[in-house]
Write a protein that holds these residues in place. Structure first.
Motif, PDB file in Angstrom:
ATOM      1  N   ALA A 172       0.873  -1.179   0.000  1.00 25.89           N
ATOM      2  CA  ALA A 172       0.000   0.000   0.000  1.00 25.89           C
ATOM      3  C   ALA A 172       0.907   1.225   0.000  1.00 25.89           C
ATOM      4  O   ALA A 172       1.731   1.387   0.900  1.00 25.89           O
ATOM      5  N   THR A 173       0.774   2.044  -1.054  1.00 24.07           N
ATOM      6  CA  THR A 173       1.627   3.236  -1.118  1.00 24.07           C
ATOM      7  C   THR A 173       0.818   4.471  -0.744  1.00 24.07           C
ATOM      8  O   THR A 173      -0.379   4.545  -1.014  1.00 24.07           O
ATOM      9  N   GLU A 209       0.209   9.495   3.172  1.00 29.43           N
ATOM     10  CA  GLU A 209      -0.857   9.797   4.130  1.00 29.43           C
ATOM     11  C   GLU A 209      -1.287   8.589   4.957  1.00 29.43           C
ATOM     12  O   GLU A 209      -2.053   8.723   5.905  1.00 29.43           O
ATOM     13  N   LEU A 210      -0.797   7.383   4.600  1.00 34.31           N
ATOM     14  CA  LEU A 210      -1.357   6.175   5.215  1.00 34.31           C
ATOM     15  C   LEU A 210      -0.774   5.898   6.597  1.00 34.31           C
ATOM     16  O   LEU A 210       0.435   5.981   6.800  1.00 34.31           O
ATOM     17  N   ALA A 267      -6.850   1.259   4.377  1.00 36.39           N
ATOM     18  CA  ALA A 267      -7.971   0.324   4.249  1.00 36.39           C
ATOM     19  C   ALA A 267      -7.700  -0.687   3.131  1.00 36.39           C
ATOM     20  O   ALA A 267      -8.160  -1.831   3.197  1.00 36.39           O
ATOM     21  N   ASN A 268      -6.936  -0.281   2.134  1.00 39.01           N
ATOM     22  CA  ASN A 268      -6.736  -1.178   0.987  1.00 39.01           C
ATOM     23  C   ASN A 268      -5.891  -2.396   1.334  1.00 39.01           C
ATOM     24  O   ASN A 268      -6.148  -3.496   0.825  1.00 39.01           O
ATOM     25  N   GLY A 328      -2.459   2.582  -4.842  1.00 44.21           N
ATOM     26  CA  GLY A 328      -2.101   3.997  -4.805  1.00 44.21           C
ATOM     27  C   GLY A 328      -0.900   4.297  -5.674  1.00 44.21           C
ATOM     28  O   GLY A 328      -0.188   3.402  -6.137  1.00 44.21           O
ATOM     29  N   GLY A 329      -0.696   5.589  -5.942  1.00 41.31           N
ATOM     30  CA  GLY A 329       0.507   6.050  -6.629  1.00 41.31           C
ATOM     31  C   GLY A 329       0.661   5.579  -8.058  1.00 41.31           C
ATOM     32  O   GLY A 329       1.772   5.528  -8.585  1.00 41.31           O
ATOM     33  N   ASP A 384       3.115  10.068  -7.665  1.00 43.28           N
ATOM     34  CA  ASP A 384       2.741   8.727  -8.115  1.00 43.28           C
ATOM     35  C   ASP A 384       3.974   8.024  -8.675  1.00 43.28           C
ATOM     36  O   ASP A 384       4.373   8.248  -9.821  1.00 43.28           O
ATOM     37  N   PRO A 393      -5.444   1.783  -8.447  1.00 47.40           N
ATOM     38  CA  PRO A 393      -5.644   3.145  -7.956  1.00 47.40           C
ATOM     39  C   PRO A 393      -5.984   3.106  -6.468  1.00 47.40           C
ATOM     40  O   PRO A 393      -6.593   2.155  -5.989  1.00 47.40           O
ATOM     41  N   GLY A 394      -5.586   4.158  -5.739  1.00 46.43           N
ATOM     42  CA  GLY A 394      -5.698   4.126  -4.283  1.00 46.43           C
ATOM     43  C   GLY A 394      -7.090   4.318  -3.725  1.00 46.43           C
ATOM     44  O   GLY A 394      -7.385   3.839  -2.627  1.00 46.43           O
ATOM     45  N   ASN A 395      -7.962   5.019  -4.450  1.00 44.62           N
ATOM     46  CA  ASN A 395      -9.309   5.165  -3.912  1.00 44.62           C
ATOM     47  C   ASN A 395      -9.893   3.786  -3.673  1.00 44.62           C
ATOM     48  O   ASN A 395      -9.874   2.939  -4.578  1.00 44.62           O
ATOM     49  N   PRO A 396     -10.408   3.546  -2.480  1.00 43.17           N
ATOM     50  CA  PRO A 396     -10.787   2.177  -2.138  1.00 43.17           C
ATOM     51  C   PRO A 396     -11.770   1.513  -3.118  1.00 43.17           C
ATOM     52  O   PRO A 396     -11.646   0.322  -3.398  1.00 43.17           O
TER      53      PRO A 396
HETATM   54  P1  AMP Z   1      -3.729   7.654  -5.161  1.00 39.98           P
HETATM   55  O1  AMP Z   1      -4.200   6.585  -6.080  1.00 39.98           O
HETATM   56  O2  AMP Z   1      -2.443   7.333  -4.515  1.00 39.98           O
HETATM   57  O3  AMP Z   1      -3.724   8.987  -5.856  1.00 39.98           O
HETATM   58  O4  AMP Z   1      -4.794   7.769  -4.007  1.00 39.98           O
HETATM   59  C1  AMP Z   1      -6.115   8.161  -4.288  1.00 39.98           C
HETATM   60  C2  AMP Z   1      -6.876   8.330  -3.007  1.00 39.98           C
HETATM   61  O5  AMP Z   1      -6.967   7.062  -2.360  1.00 39.98           O
HETATM   62  C3  AMP Z   1      -6.230   9.257  -2.019  1.00 39.98           C
HETATM   63  O6  AMP Z   1      -7.239  10.029  -1.400  1.00 39.98           O
HETATM   64  C4  AMP Z   1      -5.602   8.325  -1.041  1.00 39.98           C
HETATM   65  O7  AMP Z   1      -5.489   8.903   0.250  1.00 39.98           O
HETATM   66  C5  AMP Z   1      -6.533   7.179  -1.022  1.00 39.98           C
HETATM   67  N1  AMP Z   1      -5.824   5.950  -0.673  1.00 39.98           N
HETATM   68  C6  AMP Z   1      -4.688   5.518  -1.236  1.00 39.98           C
HETATM   69  N2  AMP Z   1      -4.279   4.376  -0.675  1.00 39.98           N
HETATM   70  C7  AMP Z   1      -5.190   4.080   0.272  1.00 39.98           C
HETATM   71  C8  AMP Z   1      -5.299   3.016   1.194  1.00 39.98           C
HETATM   72  N3  AMP Z   1      -4.406   2.039   1.242  1.00 39.98           N
HETATM   73  N4  AMP Z   1      -6.356   3.021   2.039  1.00 39.98           N
HETATM   74  C9  AMP Z   1      -7.263   4.003   1.976  1.00 39.98           C
HETATM   75  N5  AMP Z   1      -7.207   5.015   1.121  1.00 39.98           N
HETATM   76  C10 AMP Z   1      -6.179   5.084   0.272  1.00 39.98           C
END
Ligand code: AMP
Ligand code: MG
Length: 404
Positions: free
Chosen positions: A179-180, A183-184, A199-200, A246-247, A254, A295-298
């Motif tokens: 999990a990248t 903020e985590l 959460a992911n 994420g990222g 990213d 993608p990071g959005n759950p």
């Molecule tokens: P990203 O894909 O890294 O741009 O993340 C998109 C959104 O998903 C951001 O609001 C992140 O904070 C959230 N996010 C990324 N990873 C996780 C995770 N493991 N659990 C919960 N939310 C996440």
């Protein structure tokens, strides 16, 4: 940008079954059989009684009623073989081998007790009645479970019935989870207003566990190219597939695409015409190891997990291609409006009603709305060219839950 179907085709083209190994039959539930299970002997192994009653010769039952002496008894598990000659019978119980000389069984309900050692038959049976014939279910050497079958309780049962204590099945993939996100924080840590609990990671661990896929490692890393690259390298060293969350997009923080290049993996999919899940990334590393960037959005992570990752891991575990991505045709109970352009995945609940499976959309605010995700059982798939789906229509539903 690839369509979801094109992305899946590309993933399939780069995914191969893991080698077969010997699995203890006790552990084999959910594995995919690599070598068929064959009958070690005829099934049933001898002519057997299907009823409690009397083994007799049909020729002695031509005139009703008739009273015959009982020359012996044979119950299931008894090796006794009392010979039934003309004008005699033997007491027999369900599952017992038919005694030599007898050619039919009369159930006890069609007899009356007579004097000591005798029974009166009040209903005739033709030869062969109430007998399970030797080999009628399968012949010795015959195929009982085909290669490619997913082993469930009935397949385990028949393997046990043939005396198997181990089975040859495809190895299941081991997966590393990364999990990248800077903020985590882990669930147990204090969380600031600028932070997000991971959460992911737990979602992926749970989904893999439900699918019988072992998690080799799970970690969290910050948005730092070196850190993501090191975690990816470590994951590839210990697992058949690495799943990052994420990222994966094109933002300044990213780093997953660059890390994938840094470890020498080749991207095949980056960006899919789907919502949520558009930034999804798929790459292969040397030795046919798979790398998935979610993608990071759950809800984006959940959608791409069930659309691509779990199906690919099932394929690695030997599932037939057609069975890797379960899909339910279900009746839609509420209309869905759709802006055309992308294939959309709309959260929904699934109910198995007497009229068939029915799905009801769950409203959600965005792909960050995990609260809505936790109320859903999966997603209705809305084709890219559809203006919407009508109430009452039969639609495609991708189940996200594993029903026990
Ligand atoms: P990203 O894909 O890294 O741009 O993340 C998109 C959104 O998903 C951001 O609001 C992140 O904070 C959230 N996010 C990324 N990873 C996780 C995770 N493991 N659990 C919960 N939310 C996440
Ligand atoms: Mg991020």
């Amino acid at each position: 940008m690839l369509t979801p179907q094109q992305a899946w085709s590309s993933i399939l083209a780069h995914t191969t079954c893991l080698p077969a190994t010997e699995i203890s039959a006790d552990e084999a539930l959910g594995y995919v059989l690599a070598v068929p299970v064959l009958a070690d002997r005829d099934m049933p192994p001898a002519n057997r009684s299907a009823k409690d009653g009397f083994a007799v010769r049909a020729a002695d039952l031509l005139r009703m009623p008739v009273t015959l002496p009982i020359v012996g008894e044979v119950a299931a598990g008894s090796p006794a073989a009392p010979v039934v000659t003309d004008g005699t019978c033997a007491r027999i119980f369900t599952g017992a081998n038919l005694p030599p000389g007898a050619d039919t069984v009369v159930q006890v309900e069609d007899t009356r007790s007579a004097g000591a050692g005798e029974v009166t038959f009040v209903r005739a049976e033709p030869a062969g009645a109430n007998i399970l014939r030797q080999g009628e279910n399968a012949r010795a050497g015959g195929e009982l479970v085909a290669a490619g079958s997913v082993l469930g309780s009935l397949q385990i049962a028949i393997a046990a019935a043939t005396g198997r204590t181990s089975l040859r099945a495809f190895r299941r993939p081991r997966v590393a989870i990364i999990a990248t996100g800077r903020e985590l924080v882990p669930p147990e840590a204090e969380v600031g207003a600028h932070q997000e609990r991971d959460a992911n990671g737990p979602m992926l661990t749970a989904a893999f566990r439900a699918a019988g896929i072992s998690v080799a490692s799970a970690c969290r890393v910050s948005d730092d190219l070196d850190a993501v690259t090191a975690a990816l390298r470590q994951g590839l060293a210990s697992a058949d597939a690495v799943v990052l969350s994420g990222g994966v997009s094109v933002g300044a923080y990213d780093f997953v695409p660059a890390a994938i290049t840094a470890v020498g993996a080749s991207p095949h999919v980056h960006g899919v015409a789907m919502k949520p899940g558009k930034p999804f990334l798929f790459a292969t590393a040397p030795d046919s190891r798979l790398v998935f960037g979610l993608p990071g959005n759950p809800l984006s992570a959940a959608t791409t997990l069930h659309e691509f990752v779990l199906p690919a891991l099932r394929r690695m575990a030997g599932w037939p291609e057609a069975d890797c991505r379960p899909l339910v045709r279900a009746r839609l109970l509420e209309a869905i409006a759709n802006p055309p352009g992308y294939q959309r995945y709309v959260l929904a609940t699934l109910a198995w009603n007497t009229s068939g499976p029915e799905v009801t959309p769950v409203s959600s605010q965005s792909s960050a709305d995990l609260a809505a995700g936790a109320r859903a059982d999966g997603a209705v798939i809305v084709p890219a060219d559809a203006r919407g789906l009508d109430q009452g229509a039969l639609v495609d539903f991708r189940p996200w839950r594993v029903w026990p």
